[in-house]
Write a protein that holds these residues in place. Structure first.
Motif, mmCIF file in Angstrom:
data_model
loop_
_atom_site.group_PDB
_atom_site.id
_atom_site.type_symbol
_atom_site.label_atom_id
_atom_site.label_comp_id
_atom_site.label_asym_id
_atom_site.label_seq_id
_atom_site.Cartn_x
_atom_site.Cartn_y
_atom_site.Cartn_z
ATOM 1 N N LYS A 140 -32.948 56.230 25.588
ATOM 2 C CA LYS A 140 -32.011 57.228 26.098
ATOM 3 C C LYS A 140 -32.357 58.630 25.619
ATOM 4 O O LYS A 140 -32.113 59.614 26.297
ATOM 5 C CB LYS A 140 -30.579 56.864 25.689
ATOM 6 C CG LYS A 140 -29.995 55.737 26.547
ATOM 7 C CD LYS A 140 -28.596 55.331 26.136
ATOM 8 C CE LYS A 140 -28.020 54.328 27.130
ATOM 9 N NZ LYS A 140 -26.731 53.785 26.688
ATOM 10 N N VAL A 141 -32.921 58.702 24.455
ATOM 11 C CA VAL A 141 -33.171 60.006 23.865
ATOM 12 C C VAL A 141 -34.460 60.636 24.404
ATOM 13 O O VAL A 141 -34.694 61.827 24.257
ATOM 14 C CB VAL A 141 -33.155 59.863 22.332
ATOM 15 C CG1 VAL A 141 -34.516 59.572 21.776
ATOM 16 C CG2 VAL A 141 -32.524 61.044 21.673
ATOM 17 N N GLY A 158 -35.244 60.163 27.716
ATOM 18 C CA GLY A 158 -35.063 60.302 29.156
ATOM 19 C C GLY A 158 -35.697 59.175 29.957
ATOM 20 O O GLY A 158 -35.751 59.225 31.173
ATOM 21 N N TYR A 171 -30.938 55.043 35.050
ATOM 22 C CA TYR A 171 -29.538 54.822 35.425
ATOM 23 C C TYR A 171 -29.471 54.585 36.943
ATOM 24 O O TYR A 171 -30.435 54.905 37.663
ATOM 25 C CB TYR A 171 -28.711 56.061 35.075
ATOM 26 C CG TYR A 171 -28.603 56.324 33.582
ATOM 27 C CD1 TYR A 171 -27.527 55.828 32.847
ATOM 28 C CD2 TYR A 171 -29.579 57.043 32.906
ATOM 29 C CE1 TYR A 171 -27.431 56.071 31.479
ATOM 30 C CE2 TYR A 171 -29.486 57.285 31.540
ATOM 31 C CZ TYR A 171 -28.407 56.794 30.833
ATOM 32 O OH TYR A 171 -28.303 57.016 29.487
ATOM 33 N N LEU A 219 -19.630 60.492 33.009
ATOM 34 C CA LEU A 219 -20.502 61.620 33.334
ATOM 35 C C LEU A 219 -21.438 61.315 34.501
ATOM 36 O O LEU A 219 -21.835 62.210 35.228
ATOM 37 C CB LEU A 219 -21.283 62.078 32.094
ATOM 38 C CG LEU A 219 -21.467 63.587 32.069
ATOM 39 C CD1 LEU A 219 -20.129 64.309 32.183
ATOM 40 C CD2 LEU A 219 -22.191 64.028 30.833
ATOM 41 N N GLU A 220 -21.784 60.044 34.672
ATOM 42 C CA GLU A 220 -22.586 59.694 35.845
ATOM 43 C C GLU A 220 -21.649 59.224 36.949
ATOM 44 O O GLU A 220 -20.892 58.270 36.763
ATOM 45 C CB GLU A 220 -23.580 58.567 35.531
ATOM 46 C CG GLU A 220 -24.490 58.257 36.720
ATOM 47 C CD GLU A 220 -25.324 56.993 36.545
ATOM 48 O OE1 GLU A 220 -24.836 56.016 35.942
ATOM 49 O OE2 GLU A 220 -26.477 56.988 37.019
ATOM 50 N N GLY A 244 -23.929 55.140 33.279
ATOM 51 C CA GLY A 244 -23.555 56.379 32.609
ATOM 52 C C GLY A 244 -22.066 56.561 32.462
ATOM 53 O O GLY A 244 -21.485 57.531 32.938
ATOM 54 N N GLY A 245 -21.439 55.598 31.790
ATOM 55 C CA GLY A 245 -19.997 55.679 31.534
ATOM 56 C C GLY A 245 -19.196 55.006 32.622
ATOM 57 O O GLY A 245 -19.598 54.988 33.793
ATOM 58 N N LEU A 270 -11.830 68.777 30.919
ATOM 59 C CA LEU A 270 -12.112 67.789 29.876
ATOM 60 C C LEU A 270 -12.201 68.500 28.537
ATOM 61 O O LEU A 270 -12.571 69.665 28.478
ATOM 62 C CB LEU A 270 -13.464 67.114 30.146
ATOM 63 C CG LEU A 270 -13.601 66.305 31.426
ATOM 64 C CD1 LEU A 270 -15.026 65.773 31.542
ATOM 65 C CD2 LEU A 270 -12.624 65.137 31.433
ATOM 66 N N PRO A 271 -11.899 67.789 27.462
ATOM 67 C CA PRO A 271 -12.084 68.414 26.153
ATOM 68 C C PRO A 271 -13.567 68.715 25.920
ATOM 69 O O PRO A 271 -14.420 67.888 26.203
ATOM 70 C CB PRO A 271 -11.588 67.366 25.162
ATOM 71 C CG PRO A 271 -11.138 66.190 25.936
ATOM 72 C CD PRO A 271 -11.342 66.431 27.382
ATOM 73 N N ALA A 317 -25.228 68.551 31.868
ATOM 74 C CA ALA A 317 -26.124 67.392 31.899
ATOM 75 C C ALA A 317 -27.497 67.764 32.439
ATOM 76 O O ALA A 317 -28.491 67.123 32.122
ATOM 77 C CB ALA A 317 -25.513 66.273 32.743
ATOM 78 N N GLY A 348 -25.270 57.814 27.064
ATOM 79 C CA GLY A 348 -26.533 58.531 27.059
ATOM 80 C C GLY A 348 -26.741 59.481 28.217
ATOM 81 O O GLY A 348 -27.778 60.132 28.308
ATOM 82 N N TYR A 349 -25.769 59.574 29.081
ATOM 83 C CA TYR A 349 -25.972 60.416 30.265
ATOM 84 C C TYR A 349 -25.951 61.898 29.919
ATOM 85 O O TYR A 349 -26.588 62.702 30.570
ATOM 86 C CB TYR A 349 -24.899 60.088 31.318
ATOM 87 C CG TYR A 349 -25.384 60.363 32.720
ATOM 88 C CD1 TYR A 349 -26.293 59.500 33.333
ATOM 89 C CD2 TYR A 349 -24.942 61.471 33.430
ATOM 90 C CE1 TYR A 349 -26.753 59.744 34.613
ATOM 91 C CE2 TYR A 349 -25.397 61.719 34.713
ATOM 92 C CZ TYR A 349 -26.307 60.853 35.299
ATOM 93 O OH TYR A 349 -26.756 61.098 36.568
ATOM 94 N N CYS A 350 -25.217 62.246 28.870
ATOM 95 C CA CYS A 350 -25.188 63.646 28.439
ATOM 96 C C CYS A 350 -26.338 63.972 27.507
ATOM 97 O O CYS A 350 -26.581 65.128 27.197
ATOM 98 C CB CYS A 350 -23.876 63.947 27.714
ATOM 99 S SG CYS A 350 -23.755 63.135 26.105
ATOM 100 N N THR A 351 -27.012 62.928 27.004
ATOM 101 C CA THR A 351 -27.958 63.110 25.902
ATOM 102 C C THR A 351 -29.102 64.088 26.200
ATOM 103 O O THR A 351 -29.384 64.958 25.370
ATOM 104 C CB THR A 351 -28.513 61.741 25.449
ATOM 105 O OG1 THR A 351 -27.404 60.885 25.159
ATOM 106 C CG2 THR A 351 -29.388 61.872 24.234
ATOM 107 N N PRO A 352 -29.767 63.983 27.358
ATOM 108 C CA PRO A 352 -30.858 64.928 27.610
ATOM 109 C C PRO A 352 -30.387 66.386 27.509
ATOM 110 O O PRO A 352 -31.048 67.203 26.840
ATOM 111 C CB PRO A 352 -31.295 64.582 29.035
ATOM 112 C CG PRO A 352 -30.946 63.130 29.185
ATOM 113 C CD PRO A 352 -29.654 62.973 28.435
ATOM 114 N N CYS A 377 -19.392 65.655 27.013
ATOM 115 C CA CYS A 377 -19.676 64.254 26.718
ATOM 116 C C CYS A 377 -18.356 63.511 26.806
ATOM 117 O O CYS A 377 -17.380 63.904 26.180
ATOM 118 C CB CYS A 377 -20.269 64.082 25.326
ATOM 119 S SG CYS A 377 -20.455 62.340 24.885
#
Ligand SMILES: Cc1cc2nc3c(=O)[nH]c(=O)nc-3n(C[C@H](O)[C@H](O)[C@H](O)COP(=O)(O)OP(=O)(O)OC[C@H]3O[C@@H](n4cnc5c(N)ncnc54)[C@H](O)[C@@H]3O)c2cc1C
Ligand code: FES
Ligand code: FES
Lengths: 729, 164, 299
Positions: free
Chosen positions: A18-19, A21, A25, A184-185, A234-235, A655-656, B48, B101-105, B135
């Motif tokens: 994930k880190v 890329g 997804y 987020l996705e 993605g969530g 969103l916060p 994102a 992980g969708y926000c991670t990049p 996030c």
């Protein structure tokens, strides 16, 4: 039992991919020759469809196919509980997310442009947007069975006796907003026929086997001809429990034979997918002079919108949790969930408990205040213990961790030092100090784990021992970000005594993985974990049998199925539960009485989900749950005006952000080992968010003496309430 | 009518024929096949899609590809060097700053950008630096911690290098 | 069919603008244009200003005013030492705009030309008596910001003009300033209401030449002469602050919308002014105390 992998701060299995890329997804998938699919959604929140003309759209450049209801080969309906949602509407639309046509084109641009050319002739129908009006039998029905989807009526003891015995009675109404999951996705996926003519749908669902079943019935295909996967998502938070794009994709590929891709825009996502049920609640509660809870009476009116989704079970859970984690002799709960043209609502982290908890925990504080008792001591004195009768009367048969979480919260720094912390103004300019108020609030909660009585709740997994000590675990639940796969791997490594790196989790593909049930209801660590341990036990039995025979085998696999245990007596769909997770939140808020701005400054969360398998995951869930709770309480509300959505992207659906969530979040595991759990584990992914809203409301009253009963509470509400409040200081 | 552009992406230059109103995020994802850059809102609100363009953090959904002609881009795919995670990536992994992980990049690039501007950012500066990156999963706490730890580590390395 | 021109020189832009082709759109950072759904639907020619050399840079002009090129981004403004020293109020306002990503794209020219009532640089620019430099084939003309902004999305810019720069007169002496914004959250947000203030500060606790302006409480940014009158030449006290705050509330002509209510907006401009001035008051008290201490030590 001492563990060496479980309970360790290990890194997530999926973090490295994930880190960088690399993780793919659903929205990242593509395939040679694929069509882009765009849904044509309703132009009115309630209307009769007089005609649908797709000619111009079909003739537009790049368009390959425009599908309407006529193209649905099988049942033109789907839904988790009832098949009441049309795949493609032909005669009537009931909310703006309803789909009337699907455009498949060579590019996304072409599909979008052509979607605007589909001409639908509507005859608008009377709107039903007021849930109260939906209760009136004279109101025209949105569905054949009338506008009441489901109702509950429970009582324990005798409510009027309860109030007679009460020295303090508190009565309040609460209004809770419609909330978007805001994963987020957005909803996305890809479909295609593989070389064996199997229709593959790679998407974002929370239950691949249920998705497959529903796709099969819409297409009139055998389930074996369909393969559904949802490897990495993605969530979701419940918002991808209902089918979103899966059927639409499958249909396009089925009809055209071509691969198809869909990605919802944010605007489309907020309109189309399910929401947290908006609800109005009325509570009347009483306690004796000595501080014993005597009576809880609650009435709920929940708005499921245009379709049932899980509106019934959500209402059931509201009822189940109406009396909180407390021993109450007299309880009466009545509730309705109704259809309206207000979008549609379904599963969302907390699943009814979130709503109920706002009510009962506000009431608890009001009563403690009236009795001049310490709010946590008052809760502690009334808390449920194992063997007690729960709010609806059934026995709490498993370990109850509520009291330990309250005890730990009382001993925590924020609560113990709250007088000093509340007085602290060192961070503000001296002249502004008088305008700053701080308050500390608490809330306790329990959250049913698993699907409850009457709903099949099984998890099947397969554990494969490969060459060189490699272990593969095949599970059908989805990794939606919650970190479950890492927990599965830890439990596997722990039980087999192998290094964590040797364990690979193969997930969420009906083509390769067994049916492990839905990724919902805080159930996966518990249910899948247990199934994994059962499978490993089988393997070890076999291994020792072979060892006894002197033979050895490298490749060895075993499947096992675990059924989540339930109470004996069913009170409703999914009602009640046998297992619960528990928690107590302590929250520090600060109110700027000049501007009305509220900020959450610190949170302590004391959570019992049994043994903590993955501490990083546990804390992460808690912190994210707190952020969502802050959003629910202070910012988030899907606004509708006559069935039309007013805020469909993140410029207006707020969103916060990083600046709205405190850094001072302290999550403390209260590990009450669950005997039936895998290595003593249960789950906390919902309980970690449920108590946040009422704890903030209670802190607000502590800070400024105002009781808010409507969420979200905005600066506007603070200023207005202070202007109206008689004891404004 | 397509527009021909050239982009330097993670150190290598490529040419693309893009639609005039095409956004950089689409060029990266759909044409360059670099799906690490995500898209959550298309209106600049979620972060994102953040990439570093000519040294600056920008939301690639609000950049026309045609306007980016000639630019040098760093996307998430270019952060690790020769398969080795950067210290910030390692910190994200170790601190548990990643859930779905969708926000991670986007978060990573926002963190890298911050650290390129400030040596020892405080918590408020870190929060400000990622305030444009939403996030929904983590509550930000562990993301802030990962950035803070990396900053500390880098400045220690730097000061010990200077000491020598 | 949309065409995009990325022009390097101001002359070229002016030439095209003067050809008066309809459906031509100027774009700098694109942060106002591109989020809109039908952003470029009716545009035939898009002129990308971000590379125009003459629209860059922050420096003193021939008359000693600060010149900020129209295509200078908000982040460049925030980071620039000249702005930090001589127009700190603008730096404060620009630092509250969007997120760092947005500030790296969005420009001061775009913020002005877009003329949103909630645009955050505008109250600061009004307080700083900034002028907008408009370039056209006829040369450059200057307009005060308050004369340039006519209404929501409406400006005094002629079709063949573009914003060349913003000019801010440099004022010497000890100054105080603040920009305060109420939003829907703390992180990146559009203003529900905003207040900017600057003034000269004197050792005796007086403020002189105060300027107060507010955003998002009227169809345009508005200055608040009534509040300025209250503050001018008076020793700052909490009572004075209260009076000035009341004048701000009075001056607001706010409306209800999806972000907030008219009554809250009216209320909060007073609150924001109070906050900002109270901090300045405390700061001045602090300075006075320190000075007294120093004097005592010396004697
Ligand atoms: C997520 C997000 C958050 C935001 N937050 C804020 C905020 O907090 N505060 C705030 O004030 N704004 C905010 N904005 C709005 C926007 O970023 C600012 O208004 C910015 O200054 C616009 O500049 P730009 O260069 O991007 O404008 P563009 O989008 O390029 O242009 C805007 C308008 O100005 C015109 N224009 C641009 N340059 C010139 C010129 N030189 N001469 C004549 N006309 C010109 C264009 O034709 C267009 O009509 C936000 C935007 C986004 C997307
Ligand atoms: S997709 Fe670009 S900021 Fe959200
Ligand atoms: S990890 Fe899911 S949005 Fe950040």
């Amino acid at each position: 039992m001492k563990c060496t992998v479980v309970g360790k701060r290990v890194e997530r299995k999926d973090a490295r991919a994930k880190v960088t890329g690399e993780t793919i997804y659903p929205s990242d998938r593509s395939r040679e020759g694929m069509l882009w699919v765009v849904a044509v959604r309703a132009a009115h929140p309630h209307a009769r469809i007089l005609s649908i003309d797709t000619e111009r759209a079909a003739a537009a450049a790049g368009v390959v196919r425009v599908l309407t209801a006529r193209d649905v080969p099988g049942e033109n309906a789907f839904g988790i509980q009832f098949h009441d949602m049309p795949v493609l509407c032909s005669d009537r639309v009931r909310y703006l997310g309803d789909v009337v046509a699907l455009v498949g084109a060579e590019s996304r641009r072409a599909a979008r442009q052509a979607a605007a050319l589909v001409a639908v002739d509507y005859q608008p129908l009377a709107l039903l947007t007021d849930p109260e009006q939906a209760l009136d039998p004279a109101t025209p029905a949105l569905h054949p069975g009338g506008n009441i989807l489901h109702e509950v009526h429970f009582h324990k003891g005798n409510i009027s006796v309860g109030f007679q015995k009460s020295a303090v009675i508190v009565e309040r109404s609460y209004q809770l907003p419609m909330m978007d999951h805001a994963f987020l996705e957005t909803e996305a996926g890809l479909s295609y026929f593989d070389e064996n003519d199997v229709l593959c749908v790679e998407s974002c669902g929370q239950y691949i086997y249920r998705d497959r079943k529903q796709i099969a019935s819409v297409l009139g295909l055998a389930e074996e001809k369909i393969r559904v996967s949802a490897e990495m998502v993605g969530g979701a938070f419940g918002g991808k429990d209902d089918i979103t794009v899966q059927i639409q994709l499958a249909l396009m590929t089925y009809v055209t034979g071509r691969p198809a891709k869909m990605v919802a825009s944010r605007e489309e996502s907020i309109v189309a997918h399910s929401k947290r049920h908006p609800a109005s609640m009325w509570f009347k509660t009483g306690a004796s002079k000595s501080g014993k809870l005597m009576a809880v009476e609650a009435r709920f009116l929940s708005d499921t919108g245009a379709y049932a989704s899980l509106g019934g079970p959500v209402l059931n859970l509201m009822a189940e949790h109406a009396a909180g984690p407390y021993l109450v002799p007299h309880v009466k709960v009545d509730g309705h969930v109704v259809y309206t043209n207000n979008g549609f609502s379904g599963a969302f982290r907390g699943f009814g408990c979130t709503q109920a908890c706002v009510g009962i925990e506000s009431q608890m504080d009001l009563m403690a205040r009236a009795l001049r008792r310490d709010p946590l001591a008052f809760r502690q004195a009334n808390v449920l213990h194992q063997g007690d009768a729960a709010g609806l009367g059934y026995e709490m048969k498993t370990a109850v961790g509520a009291e330990p979480t309250i005890r730990a919260a009382r001993a925590g720094k924020l609560y113990r030092q709250r007088r000093r912390i509340k007085k602290d103004r060192t961070h503000v300019s001296p002249s502004l100090a008088p305008f700053i108020r701080r308050g500390v609030g608490v809330a306790s909660q329990m959250q049913g784990l698993g699907l409850g009585v009457g709903i099949e709740d099984q998890a099947e997994v397969e554990v494969v021992l490969g060459p060189g000590g490699a272990v593969r675990v095949k599970v059908g639940t989805t990794e939606i970000g919650q970190g479950a796969y890492t927990a599965y791997a830890q439990m596997t490594a722990e039980r087999l005594g192998v290094p964590l790196e040797q364990v690979e989790i193969v997930g969420a593909d009906t083509g390769t993985c067994p049916d492990s049930g839905a990724t919902t209801a805080s159930r996966t660590t518990y249910a899948v974990g247990n199934a994994i341990l059962l499978a490993i036990a089988k393997l070890e039995q076999r291994r020792s049998a072979w060892a006894a025979q002197g033979t050895g085998r490298e490749n060895l696999s075993a499947r096992a199925n675990f059924t989540v245990p339930t109470q004996d007596r069913q009170l409703g769909d999914g009602l009640p539960h046998l297992l619960y997770s528990y928690g107590t939140h302590v929250v520090l808020v600060e109110v700027n009485t000049l501007t009305g701005e509220i900020s959450v400054e610190a949170v302590e969360a004391y959570l019992d989900g049994g043994r903590v398998v993955s501490p990083l995951g546990f804390e992460g869930q808690s912190e994210g749950g707190i952020a969502q709770g802050i959003g629910y309480t202070l910012f988030e509300e899907v606004l509708l005006d006559r069935g039309r959505f007013l805020n469909t992207n993140f410029d207006t659906y707020i969103l916060p952000s990083s600046k709205d969530v405190p850094t001072a979040i302290h999550t403390v595991p209260i590990e009450v080992m669950e005997k039936s759990g895998p290595l003593g584990a249960k789950g906390i992914s919902e309980t970690c968010t449920v108590g946040v809203a009422p704890a903030i409301l209670n802190a607000l009253e502590d800070a400024i003496g105002i009781r808010f009963v409507r969420l979200p509470v905005r600066a506007e509400d603070v200023i207005l309430a202070r202007e109206e409040s008689p004891h404004e200081s | 009518m397509r527009v021909d552009i050239e982009l330097g992406i993670n150190g290598s230059r490529s040419r693309f024929a893009v639609e005039p109103d095409e956004r950089l995020v689409s060029t990266l994802r759909d044409r360059a096949g670099l799906t690490g850059t995500k898209q959550g809102c298309k209106i600049g609100e979620c972060g994102a899609c953040s990439v570093i363009m000519d040294g600056k953090l920008v939301p690639s959904c609000l950049v026309l590809s045609a306007s980016a002609d000639g630019a040098d881009l760093l996307t998430v795919e270019g952060v690790a060097q020769d398969g080795n995670l950067s210290d910030l990536q390692q910190a994200f992994v170790a601190e548990g700053a990643i859930q779905c992980g969708y926000c991670t990049p986007g978060m990573l690039l926002a963190g890298e950008y911050l650290l390129s501007r400030y040596q020892r950012p405080d918590t408020a500066q870190i929060k400000e630096a990622i305030a444009g990156n939403l996030c929904r999963c983590t509550g930000y706490t562990k993301i802030v911690a990962a950035i803070r730890k990396t900053a500390k580590k880098r400045s220690l390395v730097k000061s010990s290098a200077q000491g020598r | 069919m949309l065409r995009i021109l990325r022009l390097p020189a101001l002359d070229q832009v002016i030439e095209i603008l003067s050809a008066q082709e309809s459906e031509t759109l100027l774009m700098a950072g694109g942060t106002d244009i591109l989020p809109r759904p039908a952003a470029l639907a009716s545009t035939r020619l898009l002129i990308d200003l971000s590379q125009v050399a003459e629209l860059q840079g922050i420096a003193l002009d021939a008359e000693g005013r600060i010149r900020i090129g129209a295509a200078v981004t908000h982040q460049e403004i925030v980071d620039h030492p000249l702005i930090q020293r001589k127009a700190q109020l603008l730096s404060m306002a620009c630092s509250s705009i969007g997120s760092v990503q947005i500030r790296n794209l969005g420009t001061i020219g775009g913020n002005l030309a877009n003329a949103s009532p909630a645009a955050d640089s505008l109250p600061a620019l009004v307080c700083l008596a900034a002028e907008v430099a408009l370039a056209s084939p006829r040369g450059i003309r200057f307009l005060p910001v308050s004369a340039f902004i006519l209404g929501p999305g409406r400006t005094a810019r002629a079709a063949d003009e573009l914003i060349e720069s913003v000019r801010i007169p440099v004022v010497t002496g000890r100054r105080v300033a603040f920009f305060k914004k109420a939003g829907q959250r703390r992180g990146m947000c559009c203003a529900k209401a905003s207040v900017a203030m600057c003034a000269h500060r004197h050792g005796d606790g007086r403020l002189t030449k105060p300027r107060v302006a507010m955003g998002a409480v009227a169809a345009t940014v508005i200055s608040v002469p009534a509040a300025e009158r209250v503050l001018a030449d008076r020793v700052l006290t909490m009572a004075v602050i209260e009076e000035a705050a009341a004048a701000c509330c009075e001056a607001a002509q706010a409306i209800d919308d999806i972000r907030s209510t008219a009554s809250y907006r009216r209320h909060v401009v007073g609150a924001l002014l109070t906050e900002g001035l109270a901090e300045i008051y405390d700061h001045m008290q602090d300075l006075a105390r320190r000075q007294a201490r120093r004097r005592r030590r010396r004697s």
